[in-house]
Design an enzyme around this catalytic site. Structure first.
Site, PDB file in Angstrom:
ATOM      1  N   HIS A 184      15.731   9.821  24.031  1.00 22.64           N
ATOM      2  CA  HIS A 184      14.910   8.744  23.788  1.00 22.64           C
ATOM      3  C   HIS A 184      15.756   8.051  22.591  1.00 22.64           C
ATOM      4  CE1 HIS A 184      12.926  10.075  20.229  1.00 22.64           C
ATOM      5  NE2 HIS A 184      12.511  11.409  20.986  1.00 22.64           N
ATOM      6  N   ASP A 228      15.630  15.437  21.523  1.00 28.07           N
ATOM      7  CA  ASP A 228      16.628  16.119  20.564  1.00 28.07           C
ATOM      8  C   ASP A 228      16.598  17.695  20.769  1.00 28.07           C
ATOM      9  OD1 ASP A 228      14.060  16.090  19.103  1.00 28.07           O
ATOM     10  OD2 ASP A 228      14.928  15.322  17.446  1.00 28.07           O
TER      11      ASP A 228
END
Length: 409
Positions: free
Chosen positions: A43, A319
């Site tokens: 994102h 991540d």
């Protein structure tokens, strides 16, 4: 004069012939045909998940979250079968807290939306403008969009699609999400008991490693964080990077600690997902890697009368998804994945021999996968490499529900 004209005519003939040769070379199809693209992306920039305690908080005001008009598309969020969107317990947990300034933790900002729009434009250049691989208007028969059931990843997917197709769509864009218990687009500590045991232990252990522990004690002291506060380098990095990305003030002490904070946060993640401890990576991204290979095989097995029309799979994630995937592929560069980082897996097929190859890129750079003989990795090599960590759904569930201690590889 005749000689002059004859020479000019000859030169003209050569020029025409040379031009024709260039034109034919430009029209010659490459040896390998692109068949399928799978993109796993983080994102965009967001508000922090937690603020560093005992220091001046940044003001995360609502005006930081306004969506740019060019990122608007018609979309609907559903479950994996196209039914109503499932409950979102992780998102609900964020909304129990409010950051200074009045916004919730973990929300995609205007800057984050723009980052994903720009990623979509880069992908448009490669797959629409340069290669005609995709049509220039969104078509759900060609493009599959899946996201974790968290608002920032859903909005990131929407912004990427807006950039990729410049807001042109034949139909409403479906963004598919999973039940929290069965999510495979991030390491699912809630849905997998054994992963929670393994990673919970290694997370706690990582903060006690001598170098990390010594540095953590030093930075806590310099920042004036009380000893009883629960902080680690991942939390400090998260707030620090969120502030810097949005131009918000950071404690001056962090200027001298920036590189060390980054290094220690990465060190923690490498300890948590240590590739030599095979089971941690298997349970973190094994089902996801299995799905990527399944998508490739389904594409190749499509018959000429019934070929799979899907060309692109978009997976909006985190991540903590990318790091274990990069570790499993042997291409982690020891740097935390930036906002909007993308890991792209392309399937190519030799036009004459039908031999299949996989090409992987990370943030736009081609990668040589550890164990592959070339950047265009023969499919069988690629599958063999992933088999170390890949898990079928049945194997995943049996591993997750084990009650005995973890085994070493």
């Amino acid at each position: 004069m005749r000689g002059l004209w004859g020479g000019a005519a000859a030169l003209g003939s050569v020029s025409v012939a040379f031009g024709s040769m260039l034109w034919s070379q430009q029209k010659t199809k490459p040896e390998k045909a692109l068949k399928l693209v799978q993109i796993l992306f983080r994102h965009g920039a967001r508000t922090p998940l937690k603020s560093i305690p005992d220091i001046m908080e940044a003001q995360w005001v609502p005006t930081l979250l306004e969506p740019p008009p060019h990122t608007s598309i018609d979309y609907v969020v559903t479950d994996l079968q196209g039914g109503p969107r499932p409950p979102a317990p992780i998102e609900d947990s964020y909304r129990k807290n409010i950051l200074s300034g009045g916004t919730f933790p973990g929300q995609l900002t205007t800057l984050g939306m723009q980052q994903l729009y720009e990623l979509g434009k880069r992908l448009r250049g490669r797959y629409i403008e340069e290669s005609d691989f995709l049509t220039s208007t969104f078509n759900p028969a060609e493009v599959y969009v899946r996201s974790t059931n968290i608002v920032r990843t859903i909005e990131s997917a929407k912004c990427l699609v807006a950039g990729l197709f410049q807001q042109k769509q034949k139909a409403i864009v479906p963004i598919l999400t999973s039940e929290a218990e069965s999510e495979i687009l991030y390491p699912n500590y809630h849905g997998c008991k054994m992963l929670k045991i393994l990673c919970g232990h290694r997370w706690a252990e990582s903060t006690t490693l001598p170098d990390i522990a010594a540095d953590l004690q030093s930075i806590q002291s310099e920042l004036g964080i009380a000893a009883h506060q629960k902080v680690d380098f991942i939390l400090i990095r998260d707030d620090m990077v969120a502030r810097e990305t949005h131009g918000l003030p950071c404690p001056q002490v962090l200027d001298t600690w920036r590189d060390k904070v980054e290094q220690r946060a990465v060190d923690m993640m490498c300890h948590i997902f240590e590739p030599s401890k095979r089971e941690s990576l298997q349970l973190s991204v094994g089902p996801l890697l299995h799905m990527l290979v399944d998508n490739i095989e389904e594409k190749l097995q499509g018959t000429s009368s019934e070929p799979s029309r899907l060309k692109v799979f978009l997976y909006s994630a985190h991540d903590t998804t990318l790091i274990p995937c990069l570790l499993a592929l042997g291409i982690f560069d020891m740097r935390w994945p930036p906002y909007a980082a993308d890991l792209t897996v392309e399937l190519h097929q030799n036009r004459k021999t039908n031999e299949a190859f996989v090409k992987v890129s990370y943030v736009g750079e081609d990668q040589l996968i550890r164990g592959c003989s070339a950047v265009y990795c023969p499919l069988e090599e690629f599958k063999q490499i992933l088999s170390t960590y890949s898990l079928s759904p049945d194997d995943y569930h049996s591993h997750c529900n084990r009650t005995v201690g973890p085994t070493e590889p």
